[in-house]
Write a protein that holds these residues in place. Structure first.
Motif, PDB file in Angstrom:
ATOM      1  N   SER A 373       0.863  -1.184   0.000  1.00  0.00           N
ATOM      2  CA  SER A 373       0.000   0.000   0.000  1.00  0.00           C
ATOM      3  C   SER A 373       0.893   1.226   0.000  1.00  0.00           C
ATOM      4  N   GLU A 376       2.609   1.910   3.396  1.00  0.00           N
ATOM      5  CA  GLU A 376       3.022   0.784   4.226  1.00  0.00           C
ATOM      6  C   GLU A 376       4.368   1.091   4.872  1.00  0.00           C
ATOM      7  N   GLY A 400      -2.554   3.178   3.984  1.00  0.00           N
ATOM      8  CA  GLY A 400      -1.721   2.072   4.448  1.00  0.00           C
ATOM      9  C   GLY A 400      -0.888   2.351   5.676  1.00  0.00           C
ATOM     10  N   THR A 720     -12.922   3.940   0.676  1.00  0.00           N
ATOM     11  CA  THR A 720     -11.733   4.664   0.226  1.00  0.00           C
ATOM     12  C   THR A 720     -12.113   5.825  -0.696  1.00  0.00           C
ATOM     13  N   THR A 727      -0.467  -0.335  -5.701  1.00  0.00           N
ATOM     14  CA  THR A 727      -0.369  -0.441  -4.238  1.00  0.00           C
ATOM     15  C   THR A 727      -1.709  -0.015  -3.659  1.00  0.00           C
ATOM     16  N   SER A 729      -5.101   1.116  -1.851  1.00  0.00           N
ATOM     17  CA  SER A 729      -5.526   1.675  -0.572  1.00  0.00           C
ATOM     18  C   SER A 729      -6.701   0.843  -0.071  1.00  0.00           C
TER      19      SER A 729
END
Length: 768
Positions: A373, A376, A400, A720, A727, A729
């Motif tokens: 994400s 991350e 993330g 979201t 990546t 979310s």
């Protein structure tokens, strides 16, 4: 050094969200090249375009021609970001969509800003802001001076999206630093609606009526509206029960009986204030630290002392209209102040300059190709209260980040109230909750351990409070030198009002939001916008600031302090107003007294059953509109022959067509208008968002989350607000209950079970 030096963005957007969102990046160092058709962006004459399209270069290209497409691809090879707001399918037909470009340009971050998610069933619907307001149910959520839906004086779906555009771009660029790959990111005006209704739209299995009650829409208007009071010299927003001064009461200030029932306070204040000059009231009330503010139009906000102190009123010498005062950048990075604004360029002004430049194709060496994400590995400590503070860390959690909500075990009455409301549900999703008494030596030590393992500390405390708690920037960087600290103030860290707190209603009052929604210029009382959206814009602006600070840290290893304010973010969201040298304001079209729209072809009409929103914004729509309403002779009527004359004679035109619309239902009119090619939508009532939250396509798309809450049971709420192809979310977990994760966080920090039990017994830690 500007934080985005070396980053090139190709801007193919129109409307509000794209241009205004990209401007936040342009004035922090990005080389933004606006790609326009040879005749220029068709909306160049709109007042806001002079502001939103400043600080970039203009290249005119015909993307439908072979030569123009080849030149554009040459620019794409040098670009880091491409951002476009065309209807889904347009770029694909040109062979310039993400799928067509990504193989050749794997570094490219491609940002799309459609009206609706590009893979939703609404994707083909016309996408003007008012139509999204209507179709989503947003108009029915706004209180009005009559029953039914209200036209929104400002384009709120676009306002929310204007902050999500740079957020999505910066998050994708941060991810590219790890993976070496670009990706497609998307936000939409529809997700903008969901961002602004999170404190209104939530549906719970248990206690739903309790959760919904705090922000209930009423007629006549209720939420925050009693605070709007006329004085002897103008309108004021006065919160009678909100003061930072211990022991102070509004009763004592004005000699009211101490046992006067709360319901009688505002009627008494209405009587008292009419004999006071506004400036005298402000001196008295702000001297007693009450939350209060003048209620003014946007054109007057540029002269407000705090606006001037915050450098939110910037001078731009425009080659077409001369010196202007425009809205500045809504946030500040201490190490990366914004660049001085440059005026909007002429169409194609920089063609020769841009194509003469030599620029390499961007490339990034991957460090973590498996990143899951965008954020991350980033940890955020959230010390925020109410809504403006916590909403920003919730967005970071969607991207993330591991967000830990840090709060005291002793909740005050306001916090206790919010814990059983949609307000808390709408800003606490995705986080873990830690209850710790930071005023104890042991509690402060726990916080220091958290800081040492974190990347961002975020809060919305009044100036001085963070220092007393040991979480001001100087204290934080002594623990972790590369920490990023963000405060979302009411006014700002310094300046004439910096010592005061406040809330969304005050920033709406100070920047013209309530004035326009009245609309006060038409003789109505100024009206509070029920979405609390300047809380949200403040939070969103802080997310952009945090991500810019992360970009700086990615390059240099340096942390820094950043800040925004309710005042700044609210004014930036009204940046389609600017002042010229003679003091005149260039303002967007004004809403009418009936709160139905800004022109005869851009407004709501009441029908035999329901309301229909029309958006006949182009000249060919006028011809079709005349045919649909059965009055073809109006097309050549001298009073209505041009867009200018229709606006000048709008009352006459509306008087002619209003009875016609009442002859059929909204559904019948939409079918007829659709068939004729006139953009229109039924303004729907979602019943507290129920029809949106239980639309299973929205769940599939991720824009609505279906969660399990520990006490509320099944929970449907906004999901979201941005989507990422590489990546993703997402929503990590439902909103917390207080102290739900205290024990796991304490164990993760390395505390022994015996120490944890001791701290819980002594009230240093709590589990709810």
């Amino acid at each position: 050094m500007s934080v985005l030096d070396g980053v090139r963005i190709l801007d193919l957007t129109w409307g509000v969200a794209g241009p205004a969102g990209v401007l936040l990046l342009a004035e922090h160092g990005a080389d933004v090249v606006k790609i326009e058709p040879p005749g220029g962006d068709p909306y160049r004459d709109y007042p806001g375009y002079r502001v939103w399209n400043r600080s970039r270069r203009s290249v005119a290209l015909d993307l439908k021609s072979a030569e123009g497409k080849a030149q554009f691809l040459e620019l794409v090879s040098t670009a880091d970001v491409l951002v476009e707001s065309f209807s889904p399918g347009v770029m694909a037909r040109l062979g310039l969509d993400y799928d067509s470009l990504s193989a050749q340009f794997p570094h490219l971050v491609y940002c799309a800003v459609p009206a609706y998610p590009s893979d939703s069933r609404h994707a083909g619907r016309p996408g003007w802001d008012a139509l999204v307001q209507a179709r989503s149910g947003m108009q029915y959520e706004q209180q009005a001076w009559r029953p039914g839906p209200a036209f929104l004086a400002a384009p709120l779906p676009s306002v929310a999206a204007m902050y999500m555009v740079p957020t999505a771009i910066l998050a994708a660029l941060h991810a590219r630093e790890e993976t070496g790959r670009g990706q497609r990111v998307e936000t939409s005006l529809y997700q903008g609606v969901l961002a602004f209704t999170t404190m209104l739209w939530a549906n719970t299995e248990f206690h739903n009526d309790t959760y919904q009650s705090l922000m209930t829409k009423t007629y006549p208007p209720g939420v925050h509206q009693p605070e709007v009071i006329m004085t002897a010299s103008g309108w004021i927003q006065s919160l009678a029960f909100s003061t930072q001064k211990k022991g102070a009461t509004i009763n004592a200030v004005f000699g009211l009986p101490p046992d006067l029932p709360p319901a009688q306070i505002y009627p008494e204040l209405n009587r008292i204030y009419q004999d006071w000059k506004r400036e005298d009231l402000l001196d008295v009330l702000q001297g007693e630290l009450f939350q209060t503010a003048e209620l003014i139009p946007t054109r007057e906000a540029f002269a407000h002392p705090q606006v001037v102190f915050n450098e939110m009123a910037v001078q731009v010498d425009d080659p077409e209209v001369g010196p202007t005062i425009q809205a500045g950048m809504p946030f500040r990075l201490t190490l990366n102040p914004p660049d001085a604004p440059r005026p909007r360029p002429a169409v194609g002004q920089h063609n020769a300059e841009v194509f003469a430049e030599t620029r390499a194709t961007p490339s990034v060496e991957p460090r973590n190709p498996g990143l899951r994400s965008p954020l991350e590995g980033i940890r955020v400590l959230d010390f925020g209260r109410a809504f403006a503070g916590p909403f920003a860390p919730m967005l970071l959690a969607q991207l993330g980040a591991d967000v830990i909500k840090v709060a005291t075990p002793q909740a005050d009455p306001q916090q206790q109230l919010l814990q059983t409301s949609t307000v808390l549900l709408g800003c606490e999703q995705g986080k873990r909750s830690l209850l710790v008494d930071v005023k104890t030596e042991e509690g402060a030590a726990i916080v220091r351990k958290l800081v040492a393992r974190s990347d961002v500390v975020h809060h919305n405390m009044v100036t001085g409070v963070a220092a007393r708690l040991g979480i001001d920037y100087d204290s934080l960087r002594a623990i972790k030198p590369d920490i990023i600290s963000c405060n979302t103030y009411m006014y700002g860290p310094e300046g004439p009002l910096s010592h005061l707190g406040g809330n969304d209603s005050l920033s709406q009052a100070l920047t013209g939001w309530e004035w326009d929604q009245g609309p006060a210029d038409e003789g109505n009382t100024p009206l509070y916008n029920r979405f609390g959206h300047t809380d949200t814009t403040n939070a969103m602006a802080s997310v952009v600031a945090v991500l810019l600070a992360l970009a700086h840290r990615d390059r240099t290893g340096e942390g820094q302090e950043v800040w925004t304010s309710l005042l700044n973010a609210a004014l930036y969201a009204k940046s389609d107003v600017y002042l010229t040298e003679d003091g005149a304001a260039s303002e967007p079209p004004r809403m009418n007294k009936s709160q139905t729209g800004t022109g005869a072809l851009y407004r709501l009409y009441e029908t035999a059953e329901g309301w229909i929103q029309v958006a006949g914004v182009r000249e060919h729509h006028w011809t079709a509109f005349c045919g649909v309403v059965g009055r073809p002779e109006l097309e050549t009527d001298a009073r209505f022959g041009t867009a200018v004359s229709r606006q000048e004679n709008r009352l006459e035109l509306e008087a002619l067509v209003e009875p016609i619309f009442r002859t059929q239902t909204a559904l019948q009119w939409r079918r007829r208008l659709d068939a004729a090619g006139v953009p229109a939508e039924i303004s729907v009532d979602t019943v507290d968002g129920e029809s949106v939250l239980f639309d299973e396509e929205n769940v599939r798309l991720g824009v609505v989350a279906d969660l399990r809450h520990p006490t509320a049971g099944r929970l449907r709420q906004a999901g979201t607000f941005m989507r990422f192809s590489d990546t993703p979310s997402g929503v990590q977990r439902p909103p917390w209950t207080p102290g739900q994760h205290t024990l796991e966080i304490a164990r993760w920090l390395g505390y022994e079970e015996s120490a944890i039990e001791d701290y819980v017994a002594r009230g240093i830690l709590a589990t709810g």
